[in-house]
Design a protein around this motif. Sequence first.
Motif, PDB file in Angstrom:
ATOM      1  N   ARG A  59       0.828  -1.221   0.000  1.00 37.41           N
ATOM      2  CA  ARG A  59       0.000   0.000   0.000  1.00 37.41           C
ATOM      3  C   ARG A  59       0.851   1.255   0.000  1.00 37.41           C
ATOM      4  N   ASP A  80      -5.609 -14.299  -0.663  1.00 34.31           N
ATOM      5  CA  ASP A  80      -6.948 -13.869  -0.247  1.00 34.31           C
ATOM      6  C   ASP A  80      -6.854 -12.535   0.512  1.00 34.31           C
ATOM      7  N   ARG A  83      -6.160  -9.657  -1.900  1.00 31.74           N
ATOM      8  CA  ARG A  83      -7.364  -9.323  -2.670  1.00 31.74           C
ATOM      9  C   ARG A  83      -8.361  -8.561  -1.810  1.00 31.74           C
ATOM     10  N   GLU A  84      -8.539  -9.020  -0.561  1.00 29.46           N
ATOM     11  CA  GLU A  84      -9.472  -8.313   0.334  1.00 29.46           C
ATOM     12  C   GLU A  84      -9.014  -6.884   0.542  1.00 29.46           C
ATOM     13  N   ALA A  85      -7.700  -6.670   0.490  1.00 28.75           N
ATOM     14  CA  ALA A  85      -7.165  -5.314   0.677  1.00 28.75           C
ATOM     15  C   ALA A  85      -7.184  -4.531  -0.641  1.00 28.75           C
ATOM     16  N   GLY A  86      -7.717  -5.144  -1.700  1.00 24.83           N
ATOM     17  CA  GLY A  86      -7.813  -4.450  -2.988  1.00 24.83           C
ATOM     18  C   GLY A  86      -6.484  -4.373  -3.717  1.00 24.83           C
ATOM     19  N   LEU A  87      -5.556  -5.290  -3.413  1.00 23.70           N
ATOM     20  CA  LEU A  87      -4.225  -5.247  -4.032  1.00 23.70           C
ATOM     21  C   LEU A  87      -4.077  -6.388  -5.041  1.00 23.70           C
ATOM     22  N   ARG A  88      -3.394  -6.066  -6.145  1.00 18.31           N
ATOM     23  CA  ARG A  88      -3.197  -7.049  -7.201  1.00 18.31           C
ATOM     24  C   ARG A  88      -2.081  -8.016  -6.820  1.00 18.31           C
ATOM     25  N   CYS A  89      -2.395  -9.307  -6.894  1.00 20.50           N
ATOM     26  CA  CYS A  89      -1.457 -10.307  -6.391  1.00 20.50           C
ATOM     27  C   CYS A  89      -1.604 -11.578  -7.215  1.00 20.50           C
TER      28      CYS A  89
END
Length: 431
Positions: A59, A80, A83-89
């Motif tokens: 972030r 997971d 993704r929940e944090a809105g980050l591309r992984c």
Amino acid sequence: MLVVGAGGREHALAWKLAQSSRVSQVFVAPGNGGTALEAGVQNIPVSVDDTRALIHFAREEGIALTVIGPEGPLVEGVVDHFREAGLRCFGPGREAAQLEGSKSFAKSFLFRHNIPTAGSRTFSNPHKAKEWIREQGAPVVIKADGLAAGKGVTVAMSVDEALQAVDEILVENRFGEAGALAVVEEWLEGEEASFICMVNGQQVLPLATSQDHKARDEGDKGPNTGGMGAYSPAPVVTPQMHQHIMADVIEPTVRGLIDEGIHYTGFLYAGLMVSPEGVPRVLEFNCRFGDPETQPVLMRLESDLADLIDAALDGNLDSVEASWRPEIALGVVLAAGGYPGTPRKGDLISGVAQMPPSGVKVFHAGSHLVGEDVVTDGGRVLCVTALGSDVRQAREHAYRHIDTLDWPQMFFRRDIGYRAVARENNDPVTE
Ligand code: AMP
Ligand code: GLY
């Protein structure tokens, strides 16, 4: 970009991503001595299982894409959380990573979907496991159910050895939680190949094939390790075998995952045994790129890896192709004394400061930077990877450079690629 991990695989991933014209900086958490010295790459002192710190870093630094290297955090569900944090992984979520995280899960999945694999049974009770082993006889293969860094598998050539492996897993709890169950499996004969794909749902992009040497000693003898060397492509995977594997293994696997409501995104690695009759059977799934397979495979990749990963994450895997150098790449692992048991650490590695010749790359794994010095810091320390017009030449280039590297009790196999060399010479391989 952020690469999570500390091994040779992560050095190769970071090195390749840093070559992308779209990538200005690659961070590696926590990285190793090789990533510390790599142009365009920087280590950050965050461990692979500190998900909170990884997310905080991604972030704060505005990381565009995180690639997870090792299985541990994948099985724990790091993707997971990103993704929940809105980050591309890039990597499979916790549920999908069970394909590697639990061998009994993988075996039931394979049986449910009629994907060719060795017959097996799973036991929690050591007496029942032993009873079945006595009925089956040897050779037989005993595996701890969970993650064991490639060390939880015993290929037992005698019943006694098999019974001892059951005791280690189910009675002595040598693998802790990972050994709550033991999988007892039919022994398969043949030649192994690593078949690694990029997957998103039902889209699949197969990468170049490779072959690993998992045993510590020459002639593929001795205890199993994470891998002592690898080369790409794997000659056992002929174009016809490639089609066979796609149709009988990979396609039913991705369909099976979708049918079971499991969305798989990431690298998917099928470890295969190709029988003398030419039937490929699944030995295991890994939910990540292989180590040391990544090193030779990425040496051959001409395409931009960042583009391929973006295509996967955006659901465009069907519209991209990966292009490969025509040469053979071969990597030899240099290990520390004691490996695959407790390795000796802290020795100064001599020769690493010298630039290798073109077509040779030294990927680091268990190494670490102390001031200007690079010292050993793990079992598999370096993977010297070289290109060549054939396996023999790639091998010659790799071993010639190895002669310039040294530390106390360094060891390596001198026969990496022997099956492929025998094929080039049309010699039968004698076991
Ligand atoms: P795995 O972690 O399940 O891939 O097992 C590690 C290594 O053990 C494989 O790469 C093979 O060399 C060997 N192995 C595993 N399962 C079998 C089997 N059923 N038959 C023969 N060798 C096996
Ligand atoms: N080289 C085998 C593995 O990555 O599991």
